[in-house]
Every structure is written in structure tokens, then in C-alpha cells.
Write an enzyme that holds these catalytic residues in place. Structure first.
Site, PDB file in Angstrom:
ATOM      1  N   ASP A 106       0.823  -1.209   0.000  1.00 25.23           N
ATOM      2  CA  ASP A 106       0.000   0.000   0.000  1.00 25.23           C
ATOM      3  C   ASP A 106       0.858   1.260   0.000  1.00 25.23           C
ATOM      4  O   ASP A 106       0.355   2.363  -0.190  1.00 25.23           O
ATOM      5  CB  ASP A 106      -0.959   0.006   1.191  1.00 25.23           C
ATOM      6  N   GLU A 107       2.176   1.097   0.184  1.00 30.03           N
ATOM      7  CA  GLU A 107       3.088   2.241   0.146  1.00 30.03           C
ATOM      8  C   GLU A 107       3.071   2.931  -1.220  1.00 30.03           C
ATOM      9  O   GLU A 107       3.439   4.098  -1.332  1.00 30.03           O
ATOM     10  CB  GLU A 107       4.516   1.791   0.457  1.00 30.03           C
ATOM     11  N   TYR A 135      11.712   2.833  -1.413  1.00 30.84           N
ATOM     12  CA  TYR A 135      11.090   1.502  -1.379  1.00 30.84           C
ATOM     13  C   TYR A 135       9.770   1.514  -2.130  1.00 30.84           C
ATOM     14  O   TYR A 135       9.516   0.673  -3.000  1.00 30.84           O
ATOM     15  CB  TYR A 135      10.863   1.057   0.065  1.00 30.84           C
TER      16      TYR A 135
END
Length: 225
Positions: A106-107, A135
């Protein structure tokens, strides 16, 4: 006949002991472990062909956000290049791949809120991907490759965008095992609450966090459970 093949390079945060129970319960003839990284094209293609793999579950990734600020190249190499290698090997494999499951994060949403969606939509895939750290950017890039292979080569895929996960044998750099260890030692730890509607981790015990979202080529929607 081998039914499950585990490919893992055994990085600093992993251990063969973590899969020993599965190997023992399933029996040596049903589960096989292969030590290696997904950036090795020859190895990946060899495993796909010799084991006649038809379903790929792609969990492999550099996943600790804090580490991505100091060593971002490794995240690009593993998460983007590694995914590309795996996709290309699937394309060239002798056995047709029936399903490619790509575990994302969900990042990738960054700070974009679910409220930005159209009122008549209950899906999330339409939300703009706006990663805010190396990331997250590497995971978003990997997603784009998966979608491209789905469109260009008809690779049947599913993308999951889960929130933070936890479980047995998790490396203590992650939040929950880290908090647990600090609590057992009687040390202080930071405990914050964030807005789960923005696709972020919800640490409050009074709210129900968003558990998992999906994007699939067959039905291009991202569902929230």
C-alpha cells in the site's frame, strides 16, 4: 512429485529454519528449497522449466522502508530488476504460466487518499500511485512491469497491495516484533496512529485497518476487505 518450489537467496533477514516446518510437514518430495536470487535469469528460467512451474507467487523484495533511504540501489535492483527477470523468465518458460501473483504494498499510494476516487467507484486501482520513498517507488515500478507484461504478453496476473503484515519468525526490524521485544525488556517504544483511509498502517486498536487490496488483469479492480 514436487508441488511447491521455494526460491530464496537467504538474505540477512531470512533463515532456512523458517521454512523447515513446512518442509517437514509436507514431505521432502512435495516441497523443494532452492537457494538463489531472482536477479539470476538463468537460475530462474532453469527452475521454471525443470520443475514445470505453472503458478508464481512473487514475494521476494527488499521491504524495509528505513533501509531504502541509505541503500536505495539495492531496492531498485531487487524489486524492479528482480521482478523484470522473473517476468521475462515466465514469458520464455516452456510451461505456460497460469497465474502470476505479485505481492506489492500500500506504500505505492503515498499520501493519496481513497477519497480522491470518483464517488461511483468502489475500487482503488484508479487512485494515482504517488510513492514518497525509494522503497515505495521501487514497488510501484515493479507493478508497472507486471501490468505491462499482462498487456503485452497476456500474462495472467494478480497484484496485491497489502498493509503491514506480521507473523511468526518475522525479523525484529519490523514494527510488531520490535515493539514486542522492547515491551518484554521494559523499554520505551514509539506508538503512533495514522490515517488508514490514506492506505497507511493503522496502529490504533479501536479502528479496523485496511487489510488487503487487489488489482487483477482479468477484473481490473483493487478491492478492499
Amino acid at each position: 512429485m514436487t508441488q511447491v518450489v521455494i526460491l530464496d537467496k537467504l538474505d540477512y533477514c531470512s533463515s532456512l529454519k523458517n521454512v523447515s516446518r513446512a518442509l517437514r510437514l509436507c514431505g521432502g518430495d512435495r516441497v523443494k528449497f532452492v537457494k538463489g536470487g531472482i536477479r539470476s535469469f538463468d537460475l530462474v528460467l532453469h527452475v521454471l522449466n525443470t520443475e514445470r512451474i505453472d503458478t508464481v507467487m512473487h514475494f521476494a523484495a527488499q521491504s524495509h522502508v528505513d533501509n531504502s533511504f541509505n541503500n536505495s540501489f539495492e531496492f531498485t535492483k531487487t524489486n524492479i530488476e528482480g521482478t523484470h527477470v522473473l517476468l521475462e523468465a515466465c514469458r520464455l518458460a516452456q510451461n505456460a504460466i497460469r497465474r502470476f501473483l505479485h505481492v506489492s504494498s500500500d506504500e505505492v499510494y503515498g499520501e493519496s487518499a481513497l477519497g480522491e476516487l470518483n464517488n461511483d467507484s468502489n475500487t482503488e486501482h484508479a487512485t494515482l500511485l504517488a510513492p514518497t520513498n525509494p522503497y515505495a517507488a521501487s514497488k510501484a515500478g515493479a507493478e508497472m512491469l507486471v501490468m505491462a507484461y499482462g498487456r503485452s504478453y497476456n500474462l495472467p496476473f494478480i497484484i496485491t497491495r497489502g498493509s503491514n503484515i506480521y507473523g511468526p519468525n518475522q525479523y525484529p526490524e519490523k514494527a510488531i516484533p520490535n515493539f514486542t521485544i522492547l515491551a518484554k525488556l521494559g523499554k520505551k517504544y514509539l506508538f503512533t496512529e495514522t490515517d488508514w483511509r490514506r492506505g497507511r498502517t493503522c496502529t490504533s486498536t479501536t479502528r479496523r485497518p485496511r487489510l488487503m487490496s487487489f488489482y487483477t488483469k482479468v477484473k481490473p479492480h483493487a478491492f478492499t476487505t
